[in-house]
Design a protein around this motif. Sequence first.
Motif, PDB file in Angstrom:
ATOM      1  N   GLY A   1     -12.120 -99.131  91.526  1.00 53.02           N
ATOM      2  CA  GLY A   1     -12.480 -99.402  90.054  1.00 53.02           C
ATOM      3  C   GLY A   1     -14.094 -99.819  90.190  1.00 53.02           C
ATOM      4  O   GLY A   1     -14.709 -99.590  88.994  1.00 53.02           O
ATOM      5  N   VAL A   2     -14.569-100.531  91.275  1.00 57.80           N
ATOM      6  CA  VAL A   2     -16.141-100.688  91.294  1.00 57.80           C
ATOM      7  C   VAL A   2     -16.800 -99.507  91.037  1.00 57.80           C
ATOM      8  O   VAL A   2     -17.667 -99.603  90.418  1.00 57.80           O
ATOM      9  N   LEU A   3     -16.512 -98.555  91.925  1.00 58.88           N
ATOM     10  CA  LEU A   3     -17.160 -97.267  92.043  1.00 58.88           C
ATOM     11  C   LEU A   3     -17.128 -96.603  90.552  1.00 58.88           C
ATOM     12  O   LEU A   3     -18.482 -95.835  90.229  1.00 58.88           O
ATOM     13  N   VAL A   4     -16.061 -96.502  89.867  1.00 61.09           N
ATOM     14  CA  VAL A   4     -15.907 -95.705  88.567  1.00 61.09           C
ATOM     15  C   VAL A   4     -16.680 -96.483  87.482  1.00 61.09           C
ATOM     16  O   VAL A   4     -17.003 -95.877  86.642  1.00 61.09           O
ATOM     17  N   GLU A   5     -16.613 -97.797  87.601  1.00 61.02           N
ATOM     18  CA  GLU A   5     -16.919 -98.678  86.472  1.00 61.02           C
ATOM     19  C   GLU A   5     -18.495 -98.028  85.532  1.00 61.02           C
ATOM     20  O   GLU A   5     -18.719 -98.232  84.835  1.00 61.02           O
ATOM     21  N   VAL A   6     -19.553 -98.327  86.756  1.00 64.74           N
ATOM     22  CA  VAL A   6     -20.652 -98.215  86.422  1.00 64.74           C
ATOM     23  C   VAL A   6     -21.109 -96.886  85.537  1.00 64.74           C
ATOM     24  O   VAL A   6     -21.775 -96.835  84.609  1.00 64.74           O
ATOM     25  N   PRO A   7     -20.690 -95.693  86.171  1.00 66.08           N
ATOM     26  CA  PRO A   7     -21.092 -94.710  85.313  1.00 66.08           C
ATOM     27  C   PRO A   7     -20.573 -94.301  84.150  1.00 66.08           C
ATOM     28  O   PRO A   7     -20.880 -94.095  83.268  1.00 66.08           O
ATOM     29  N   VAL A   8     -19.043 -94.914  84.192  1.00 70.63           N
ATOM     30  CA  VAL A   8     -18.388 -95.068  82.711  1.00 70.63           C
ATOM     31  C   VAL A   8     -19.032 -96.044  81.785  1.00 70.63           C
ATOM     32  O   VAL A   8     -19.347 -95.451  80.620  1.00 70.63           O
ATOM     33  N   MET A   9     -19.576 -97.209  82.463  1.00 74.88           N
ATOM     34  CA  MET A   9     -20.136 -98.011  81.274  1.00 74.88           C
ATOM     35  C   MET A   9     -21.597 -97.418  80.898  1.00 74.88           C
ATOM     36  O   MET A   9     -21.731 -97.868  79.605  1.00 74.88           O
ATOM     37  N   LEU A  10     -22.349 -96.834  81.697  1.00 75.58           N
ATOM     38  CA  LEU A  10     -23.663 -96.337  81.378  1.00 75.58           C
ATOM     39  C   LEU A  10     -23.371 -95.342  80.243  1.00 75.58           C
ATOM     40  O   LEU A  10     -24.139 -95.119  79.267  1.00 75.58           O
ATOM     41  N   SER A  11     -22.378 -94.481  80.395  1.00 78.69           N
ATOM     42  CA  SER A  11     -22.049 -93.248  79.297  1.00 78.69           C
ATOM     43  C   SER A  11     -21.615 -94.100  78.234  1.00 78.69           C
ATOM     44  O   SER A  11     -22.083 -93.670  76.981  1.00 78.69           O
ATOM     45  N   LEU A  12     -20.813 -95.397  78.130  1.00 84.68           N
ATOM     46  CA  LEU A  12     -20.476 -95.886  76.716  1.00 84.68           C
ATOM     47  C   LEU A  12     -21.805 -96.524  76.308  1.00 84.68           C
ATOM     48  O   LEU A  12     -21.863 -96.762  74.934  1.00 84.68           O
ATOM     49  N   VAL A  13     -22.483 -97.169  77.144  1.00 87.94           N
ATOM     50  CA  VAL A  13     -23.839 -97.584  76.420  1.00 87.94           C
ATOM     51  C   VAL A  13     -24.836 -96.644  75.776  1.00 87.94           C
ATOM     52  O   VAL A  13     -25.197 -96.880  74.570  1.00 87.94           O
ATOM     53  N   ALA A  14     -24.722 -95.369  76.366  1.00 88.33           N
ATOM     54  CA  ALA A  14     -25.485 -94.249  75.796  1.00 88.33           C
ATOM     55  C   ALA A  14     -24.746 -94.108  74.425  1.00 88.33           C
ATOM     56  O   ALA A  14     -25.451 -93.831  73.191  1.00 88.33           O
ATOM     57  N   PHE A  15     -23.392 -94.151  74.342  1.00 95.22           N
ATOM     58  CA  PHE A  15     -22.557 -93.726  72.985  1.00 95.22           C
ATOM     59  C   PHE A  15     -22.827 -94.832  72.010  1.00 95.22           C
ATOM     60  O   PHE A  15     -23.236 -94.562  70.849  1.00 95.22           O
ATOM     61  N   ALA A  16     -22.993 -96.022  72.480  1.00 89.76           N
ATOM     62  CA  ALA A  16     -23.187 -97.194  71.643  1.00 89.76           C
ATOM     63  C   ALA A  16     -24.501 -97.185  70.879  1.00 89.76           C
ATOM     64  O   ALA A  16     -24.605 -97.240  69.685  1.00 89.76           O
ATOM     65  N   ASN A  17     -25.392 -96.920  71.689  1.00 88.29           N
ATOM     66  CA  ASN A  17     -26.847 -97.002  71.144  1.00 88.29           C
ATOM     67  C   ASN A  17     -27.067 -95.618  70.140  1.00 88.29           C
ATOM     68  O   ASN A  17     -27.774 -95.796  69.138  1.00 88.29           O
ATOM     69  N   ARG A  18     -26.432 -94.548  70.435  1.00 90.21           N
ATOM     70  CA  ARG A  18     -26.507 -93.345  69.358  1.00 90.21           C
ATOM     71  C   ARG A  18     -25.717 -93.592  68.253  1.00 90.21           C
ATOM     72  O   ARG A  18     -26.215 -93.009  67.145  1.00 90.21           O
ATOM     73  N   THR A  19     -24.783 -94.444  68.086  1.00 87.20           N
ATOM     74  CA  THR A  19     -24.034 -94.950  67.099  1.00 87.20           C
ATOM     75  C   THR A  19     -24.342 -96.043  66.091  1.00 87.20           C
ATOM     76  O   THR A  19     -23.580 -96.640  65.471  1.00 87.20           O
ATOM     77  N   ARG A  20     -25.593 -96.551  66.671  1.00 86.97           N
ATOM     78  CA  ARG A  20     -25.887 -98.040  65.927  1.00 86.97           C
ATOM     79  C   ARG A  20     -26.085 -98.096  64.593  1.00 86.97           C
ATOM     80  O   ARG A  20     -25.689 -99.041  63.870  1.00 86.97           O
ATOM     81  N   ALA A  21     -26.596 -97.033  63.975  1.00 84.12           N
ATOM     82  CA  ALA A  21     -26.681 -96.821  62.559  1.00 84.12           C
ATOM     83  C   ALA A  21     -25.463 -96.902  61.687  1.00 84.12           C
ATOM     84  O   ALA A  21     -25.516 -97.063  60.644  1.00 84.12           O
ATOM     85  N   ARG A  22     -24.374 -96.710  62.387  1.00 83.87           N
ATOM     86  CA  ARG A  22     -23.203 -96.746  61.750  1.00 83.87           C
ATOM     87  C   ARG A  22     -22.691 -98.023  61.426  1.00 83.87           C
ATOM     88  O   ARG A  22     -21.546 -98.158  60.748  1.00 83.87           O
ATOM     89  N   PHE A  23     -23.054 -98.846  61.945  1.00 85.51           N
ATOM     90  CA  PHE A  23     -22.795-100.455  61.804  1.00 85.51           C
ATOM     91  C   PHE A  23     -23.610-101.070  60.928  1.00 85.51           C
ATOM     92  O   PHE A  23     -24.902-100.683  60.835  1.00 85.51           O
ATOM     93  N   PRO A  24     -23.073-102.278  60.354  1.00 85.21           N
ATOM     94  CA  PRO A  24     -24.127-103.137  59.546  1.00 85.21           C
ATOM     95  C   PRO A  24     -25.286-103.718  60.274  1.00 85.21           C
ATOM     96  O   PRO A  24     -24.937-104.058  61.529  1.00 85.21           O
ATOM     97  N   GLY A  25     -26.276-104.236  59.871  1.00 84.44           N
ATOM     98  CA  GLY A  25     -27.498-104.828  60.638  1.00 84.44           C
ATOM     99  C   GLY A  25     -26.850-106.225  60.841  1.00 84.44           C
ATOM    100  O   GLY A  25     -25.900-106.670  60.538  1.00 84.44           O
ATOM    101  N   PRO A  26     -27.838-107.186  61.581  1.00 83.27           N
ATOM    102  CA  PRO A  26     -27.459-108.383  61.741  1.00 83.27           C
ATOM    103  C   PRO A  26     -27.000-109.055  60.648  1.00 83.27           C
ATOM    104  O   PRO A  26     -27.775-109.216  59.369  1.00 83.27           O
ATOM    105  N   ALA A  27     -26.129-110.084  60.599  1.00 88.01           N
ATOM    106  CA  ALA A  27     -25.494-110.784  59.555  1.00 88.01           C
ATOM    107  C   ALA A  27     -26.616-112.110  59.423  1.00 88.01           C
ATOM    108  O   ALA A  27     -27.072-112.518  60.422  1.00 88.01           O
ATOM    109  N   GLY A  28     -26.366-112.550  58.222  1.00 91.92           N
ATOM    110  CA  GLY A  28     -27.126-114.183  57.945  1.00 91.92           C
ATOM    111  C   GLY A  28     -28.738-113.419  57.833  1.00 91.92           C
ATOM    112  O   GLY A  28     -29.329-114.708  58.154  1.00 91.92           O
TER     113      GLY A  28
END
Length: 348
Positions: free
Chosen positions: A321-348
């Motif tokens: 699980g330790v070995l798998v986690e880092v590359p998986v999470m880095l791929s998800l970080v990249a996806f989250a950054n690419r889809t930032r515009a689909r979410f609302p901006g900072p609240a308040g």
Amino acid sequence: MTDTTTDSPMGAFERYLTLWVALAMIAGIGIGSVAPGLVGAIAAAEVASINLVVAVLIWAMVYPMMVSVDFGAVADVARQPKGLLVTLTVNWLIKPFTMAFFAVLFFEYIFAPFIEPADAQQYIAGLILLGAAPCTAMVFVWSQLTKGDATYTLVQVSVNDLIMVVAFAPIVAFLLGVTDIAVPWETLVLATVLYVFLPLMAGLLTRRALGSAEKVEAYTARIKPVSVIGLIVTVAILFGLQGEVILSNPFVIALIAVPILVQSYGIFALAYGAAWVLKVPHRVAAPCAMIGTSNFFELAVAVAISLFGLNSGAALATVVGVLVEVPVMLSLVAFANRTRARFPGPAG
């Protein structure tokens, strides 16, 4: 809530964690082959089913991140409760049970022709321990890389730690019982107290002793490398004991990785999608999905060792699980950054 995002890069230890873990695995296998007596002596250093050497290493991993937890920030969550709602629902009502489901599905059915039943039960146990331990440490890195709100992330981690103290042992015991694995309750509770509750208290006392937030931040930065070093040495010890199994059947590593991958991407899709439906700002949505996806592998490794032993299949599964986690999470970080515009901006 104040936007405390940061663009500071990931440190060298965290950025290349997969490489360090891979090297530790290779070194461990080599040491296990060349000096089996040394690894055996480490394995024999136990008191009440707790390995003393590994206990010190786990504390080295856990303590630095516990110093970063500010329980005084928990009250701020009232301003944006949706992100925390997603995190807690995924972490405690969904994730442990889906991990148990995938573990049983793959190792009792799909992979049954390739794995001995006794080994399969060990791998299932290790995967259950991973699924029941939501991320505490590395989520700060993932939050940083997705420009997440650091304060809100801290609140989420703090609440998770509080819940983990009382919920981890019962959930794990229940799921292990469902899979017909004997559970020594005393060892499980002892490990939870030793590796979660006591480090939390130590972190809280350290924060109070340091006083200002600037001193806490500086102190945490100084001791942060100790956490990764502890992880690397622990992995080396585990693979030293598992070296013979790995060399004789490396295919098992790939088999263990499959349900972890399915679980990780599935949980992220669920949490991230729920945050989008609830219109949670991206600086909160990305970290809340990361927390649910990532695992507190330090705790999972520690409890696997305590319950089943250093050379058990359960311990091996948590290390994979330790070995798998880092590359998986880095791929998800990249996806989250690419889809930032689909979410609302900072609240308040």
